[in-house]
Design a protein around this motif. Structure first.
Motif, short mmCIF file in Angstrom:
data_model
loop_
_atom_site.label_atom_id
_atom_site.label_comp_id
_atom_site.label_asym_id
_atom_site.label_seq_id
_atom_site.Cartn_x
_atom_site.Cartn_y
_atom_site.Cartn_z
N GLU A 172 4.07 3.95 -6.61
CA GLU A 172 2.94 4.42 -6.29
C GLU A 172 2.85 5.72 -5.88
N SER A 173 1.62 5.80 -7.12
CA SER A 173 1.24 7.64 -7.02
C SER A 173 1.42 8.41 -6.10
N LEU A 174 0.88 9.53 -6.12
CA LEU A 174 0.61 10.07 -4.64
C LEU A 174 -0.49 10.20 -4.16
N ASP A 175 -1.91 10.33 -4.47
CA ASP A 175 -3.15 10.38 -4.11
C ASP A 175 -3.40 8.61 -3.36
N ALA A 176 -2.42 7.57 -4.32
CA ALA A 176 -2.42 6.32 -5.19
C ALA A 176 -3.55 5.50 -3.47
N ARG A 177 -2.97 6.46 -1.96
CA ARG A 177 -3.70 5.33 -1.20
C ARG A 177 -4.93 6.22 -0.28
N GLN A 178 -6.05 7.21 -1.27
CA GLN A 178 -7.24 7.43 -1.86
C GLN A 178 -8.16 6.66 -2.04
N LEU A 179 -7.27 6.61 -3.02
CA LEU A 179 -8.14 5.06 -4.02
C LEU A 179 -8.28 4.20 -3.33
N SER A 180 -9.82 3.53 -3.89
CA SER A 180 -10.69 2.25 -3.55
C SER A 180 -9.59 1.63 -3.68
N PHE A 181 -9.80 0.11 -3.51
CA PHE A 181 -8.37 -0.93 -3.41
C PHE A 181 -8.65 -1.17 -5.16
N GLY A 182 -9.46 -1.37 -5.58
CA GLY A 182 -9.07 -2.24 -7.36
C GLY A 182 -8.91 -1.03 -8.16
N SER A 183 -8.81 0.74 -7.50
CA SER A 183 -8.21 1.70 -8.34
C SER A 183 -6.63 1.42 -7.91
N TYR A 184 -6.03 0.98 -6.25
CA TYR A 184 -5.22 1.03 -5.81
C TYR A 184 -4.03 -0.07 -6.78
N PHE A 185 -4.48 -1.43 -6.35
CA PHE A 185 -4.25 -2.38 -7.17
C PHE A 185 -3.92 -2.08 -8.57
N LEU A 186 -4.30 -1.40 -9.06
CA LEU A 186 -4.76 -1.61 -10.73
C LEU A 186 -3.02 -0.29 -10.73
N ARG A 188 -0.47 0.65 -8.79
CA ARG A 188 0.39 -0.20 -8.60
C ARG A 188 1.27 -1.14 -9.30
N VAL A 189 -0.03 -1.92 -10.21
CA VAL A 189 0.17 -2.73 -11.15
C VAL A 189 1.50 -1.89 -12.44
N LEU A 190 0.47 -1.07 -13.11
CA LEU A 190 0.82 0.14 -13.88
C LEU A 190 2.45 0.22 -13.53
N HIS A 191 2.33 0.70 -11.99
CA HIS A 191 3.72 1.24 -12.31
C HIS A 191 4.89 -0.31 -12.07
N MET A 192 3.89 -1.35 -12.13
CA MET A 192 5.95 -2.22 -12.51
C MET A 192 5.67 -2.55 -13.64
N VAL A 193 4.80 -1.88 -14.69
CA VAL A 193 5.12 -2.47 -15.95
C VAL A 193 6.65 -2.52 -16.30
N LEU A 194 7.22 -0.70 -16.84
CA LEU A 194 7.99 -0.33 -17.37
C LEU A 194 8.76 -1.25 -16.23
N PRO A 195 9.53 -0.84 -15.28
CA PRO A 195 10.36 -1.06 -14.37
C PRO A 195 10.93 -3.16 -14.34
N THR A 196 9.53 -3.88 -14.91
CA THR A 196 9.52 -5.46 -14.88
C THR A 196 10.13 -5.46 -16.01
N VAL A 197 9.57 -5.05 -17.17
CA VAL A 197 9.60 -5.01 -18.93
C VAL A 197 11.43 -4.41 -19.18
N CYS A 198 11.53 -3.83 -18.39
CA CYS A 198 13.64 -3.72 -18.35
C CYS A 198 14.08 -4.69 -17.84
N LEU A 199 13.98 -5.09 -16.69
CA LEU A 199 14.81 -5.30 -15.45
C LEU A 199 14.60 -7.43 -16.05
N THR A 200 13.16 -7.64 -17.12
CA THR A 200 12.86 -8.91 -17.74
C THR A 200 13.38 -9.38 -18.93
N TYR A 201 13.87 -8.36 -19.79
CA TYR A 201 13.98 -8.82 -21.23
C TYR A 201 15.49 -9.36 -21.24
N GLY A 202 16.62 -8.79 -20.42
CA GLY A 202 17.57 -8.99 -20.58
C GLY A 202 17.71 -11.04 -20.50
#
Lengths: 325, 546
Positions: A172-186, A188-202
């Motif tokens: 998550e971003s450094l300031d993530a916990r000051q965000l509203s729930f919606g933006s916090y969730f987003l 977290r999701v954004l942070h997962m995109v790249l690692p998930t893609v790399c972990l999944t394609y193989g």
């Protein structure tokens, strides 16, 4: 079924004993020990023999390896994995602290793999030799052969630096916990995109080729021809007769994939600064942190054995020929 | 190359005293004094390549922990940016005539972050912990081995009583940051909760530690000196160097130590130079090849000298470090007063090497291409870690040795195994490096009594003159005479060549131009007082993104 399950569970105990015994001896016999590691790291290698022995005693390394193993087993009986040599914290809390990160990344990746690989494999098989099958197959083979660390760095350079649209450090971003729930969730999701893609394609490439292969085998069976002959339409042939049978080898594979859920991916966790179990394992081995290595090995071993068991039990539901009564 | 850094006080120390203000050419460039009025607010984003294991000052061992702890704890004394020892937590100190007692007066009304006062009891408590055999603080212990006791006549006075004259005694006090006795108290020291949530006395106080992600610190508004400017310092743990550089470029980090390759090829575009100040500086460190003086080949100093003559260090500097490295000729920090600059490194001279080998009796008499003596072939094993640079060292040596009839077998070992062999002296030759201390005492690494398995003299080097000089250096308090002693040591060791002294490689660190008050001491921007405490975010950046 119940007796079978119980018998299998009973077998788990000697198997686990064997695994832990071998692991324990291998890591204990590997050259170097935690005290040497600390000396190497701190450079304060000038240490009197008494102080050296004192340190060994502190870590319980003054006793012979078999004795250490028995002590470790005794502790394990009360589910105590001991304390890490590195920071003196209980191994179990170190693992717990990192497990969620690994679970969520690998869980999502596993779900995505299954969700995409099975339909893709089925479709390629049903339409084999079609353009979709050929191009798809080539692309998947290419993906499968790309090393994930290279792909990861390339994706970071493109989406993280050049386009600057996706985060690539940690969960998550450094300031993530000051965000509203919606933006916090987003966030977290954004942070997962790249690692998930790399972990999944193989594994996606691997599993979908696998499904395709086993589907092709099923399609050539006599009973499928029979089904066609009696006038069933294509979709019910695929869903009713083909699909279920292709699941048999897939179940076997899942037995292998499940333990990977917690063991984590060392390389990807390293690249994406992901605070997961893989990095913990790696550091523990390098620094000869025996309690942590043993704790993680034990948990992984249990999971491997359990998921093979689960896979075996699942056979009965996908393959009526298999019965453990 | 990850090798050994120097004994005793590990990865940490501040700068070595510099003989005069002229740094080596090309070394430590100092930033001009800030023209801008410091602004308050903002967050400094620092890089950690690896997570900390503990934030207990007594237990810490790595450079990463040092980075963090320097914001949280002040030392009794410390080095300033000009490498002079200055009192920090102490208000003053007094050394007795016989050099056996150092009386330290603590500053009045310094408080721990929880509001308690810092007292001499805390000082005594900390030293007791360092000396406690059940606590693995070996990296700090060696400074206080000659300490007889600490007296605490009142809560502001601590008297260090030494059992014998000890020249590095004052330096030892620059290696001591008290920890709070009332916090650690009686409970288990090794597993104390404060090890992960420390209570310090420095310009920043601990905020949060998220394992393998971030460690954040908040400004301490009750600091006993001028308060810091930034609100927060956040350390981000990013293990991969390529990713860290990407983070630096996108503003997710304000500084990082970069690799040679990154320094040369990935940080020179216009945009980067607009945003970052590229600093490099020679930390107290050098690389060397160790020759096991007990082995059949290297017990003769002519052979060791020949090996040095065969090792083309200048081309190594060009090839591997692109010129960002200084050749060294002896065992001291190149910016230190102990380093004798009049001694030049040996040249690359294979012809002279051949002559020395012939003289030493290593001759290829059976014409098999390998020199031998008394039936023993000159074929040895060269050990190194698996790093790319260590391999470059090994291959360069192998190549030159092959030309003169010496067989070198390269053996790359995993870290723990490698150190294990080196500490036990079970190797023929090895590529290593020392991290040095500010004090030039190298008794632990070159005195003949300090051989493995206990000591760090892993080449089994033995020279009685050097031995007695090293003994003298420990008890000589006059700066001029002490310098003379170490210059003689330098010359003698250079003649004996137990090591092939290779080079000293600078740290390279781009720092964001949004940061003001960056001071680069000869040992870099952090390891001195006040280090990075008074960094500020330039006003036009405070409210900008990130």
């Amino acid at each position: 079924m119940l007796t079978y399950t119980l018998r299998r569970l009973a077998y788990l105990v000697p198997t686990l004993l064997g695994i832990t015994l071998v692991t324990f001896f291998i890591i204990s016999l590997a050259p170097g020990n935690p005290v040497d590691f600390i000396r190497g790291e701190t450079m304060s290698a000038r240490i009197s023999p008494e102080a050296y022995d004192e340190m060994l005693r502190l870590y319980g390394l003054d006793k012979p390896i078999p004795v250490r193993y028995v002590i470790w087993l005794k502790r394990l009986a009360t589910l105590d994995f001991g304390k890490s040599f590195l920071d003196h914290r209980p191994v179990i809390s170190k693992i717990k602290e990192r497990l969620p990160a690994t679970l969520i990344l690998n869980g999502v990746s596993l779900l995505l793999t299954i969700a995409f690989a099975i339909p893709f494999g089925l479709f390629s098989a049903v339409r084999h030799h079609s353009r979709f099958d050929k191009i798809g197959g080539t692309v998947l083979y290419m993906l499968y052969s790309l090393p994930e660390f290279w792909v990861a760095i390339m994706l970071i350079m493109l989406f993280g630096v050049k386009l600057d649209i996706l985060p690539f450090i940690g969960m998550e971003s450094l300031d993530a916990r000051q965000l509203s729930f919606g933006s916090y969730f987003l966030d977290r999701v954004l942070h997962m995109v790249l690692p998930t893609v790399c972990l999944t394609y193989g594994s996606l490439a691997f599993l979908s080729r696998f499904v395709r292969g086993s589907t092709l085998e099923v399609i050539r069976q006599d009973y499928i021809r029979t089904a066609r002959a009696k006038g069933l339409d294509d979709s019910s042939i695929v869903y009713k007769h083909v699909f279920k049978n292709t699941l048999i080898p897939v179940v076997t594979l899942l037995g292998i994939l499940l333990p990977a859920l917690i063991s984590g991916s060392i390389i990807l966790e390293y690249i994406f600064s992901w605070p997961g179990v893989g990095a913990l394992y790696f550091d523990a081995v390098l620094s000869r942190d025996y309690p942590t290595v043993m704790g993680l090995s034990f948990i992984t071993a249990v999971l491997v054995l359990l998921s093979t068991l689960v896979a075996d039990l699942l056979y009965t539901s996908v393959d009526p020929r298999v019965s453990y009564e | 190359m990850r090798l050994l850094r120097h004994g005793v006080l590990v990865a940490i120390l501040v700068v070595t005293a510099c003989s005069n203000d002229t740094d080596r050419e090309g070394a430590a460039k100092r930033n001009p004094p800030p023209v801008e009025q410091p602004a308050y607010g903002g967050t400094v984003l620092r890089h950690l390549q690896s997570d900390c294991k503990t934030l207990n000052w007594v237990l810490y061992t790595t450079v990463y922990e040092d980075y963090v702890l320097r914001y949280l704890y002040d030392y009794l004394l410390d080095y300033d940016a000009d490498l002079q020892i200055v009192p920090v937590l102490a208000e003053s100190y007094d050394i007795s005539k016989d050099h056996l007692r150092i009386t330290v007066t603590l500053r009045d009304s310094v408080r721990w972050h929880d509001g308690e006062f810092v007292t001499s009891d805390d000082v005594k408590f900390t030293v007791d912990k360092i000396l406690d055999p059940a606590i693995p603080a070996v990296n700090k212990r060696s400074w206080f081995e000659k300490l007889d006791k600490i007296e605490t006549p009142d809560h502001r006075t601590a008297v260090f009583v030494w059992s014998e004259p000890y020249a590095p005694a004052l330096h030892a006090l620059t290696q001591l940051a008290p920890i709070p006795k009332h916090v650690y108290g009686q409970s288990d020291f090794m597993e104390h909760p404060a090890n992960r949530a420390p209570v310090g006395n420095g310009a920043f106080k601990f905020e949060e530690w998220r394992t393998s992600q971030t460690i954040s610190l908040l400004r301490n508004d009750d600091y006993y000196r001028d308060n810091a400017y930034v609100d927060r310092v956040v350390f981000r743990i990013i293990p991969d160097q390529a990713v860290a550089l990407a983070a630096l470029k996108t503003g997710e980090l304000d500084e990082m130590k970069v690799r040679q390759l990154q320094w040369e090829t990935q940080t020179n575009d216009k945009e980067f130079l607009k945003k970052f100040e590229k600093s490099y500086y020679y930390v107290p460190q050098y690389n060397y090849l160790a020759w096991n003086c007990r082995s059949v080949w290297f017990k003769d100093k002519r052979v060791r000298k020949a090996m040095t003559l065969l090792f083309d260090r200048q081309s190594l500097n060009e090839k591997v470090y692109s010129g960002y490295a200084e050749l060294v000729s002896g065992p001291f920090y190149i910016n230190s007063w102990a380093y004798d600059k009049s001694i030049d490194p040996l040249p690359f001279d294979p012809q002279a090497a051949k002559k020395l080998l012939d003289e030493a009796g290593w001759i290829d008499s059976d014409n098999d291409g390998i020199r031998e003596r008394e039936g023993v072939n000159f074929e040895f094993e060269f050990s190194s870690t698996g790093s790319r640079i260590a391999l470059e060292f090994a291959q360069l040596l192998q190549e030159e040795c092959a030309k003169v009839g010496i067989g070198v077998e390269i053996r790359q070992l995993e870290g723990s195994t490698y150190f294990d062999k080196v500490y036990k002296g079970e190797y023929d030759a090895a590529a290593l490096s020392w991290r040095l201390d500010n004090d030039p005492d190298i008794y632990d690494t070159f005195h003949s009594s300090e051989v493995p398995p206990i000591g760090l003299n892993h080449t089994f080097y033995s020279n009685t003159t050097v031995d007695s000089l090293l003994e003298l250096g420990k008890v000589e308090f006059d700066p001029d005479r002490r310098r003379e002693i170490y210059h003689r040591v330098h010359r003698l060791i250079h003649e004996d060549q137990p090591y092939t002294f290779v080079n000293s490689v600078p740290e390279k660190r781009p720092i964001s131009k949004r940061i003001g008050n960056v001071v680069i001491s000869p040992d870099g921007p952090f390891r001195f007082y006040p280090g990075a405490i008074y960094w500020f975010i330039k006003s036009d950046f405070v409210n900008a993104k990130k």
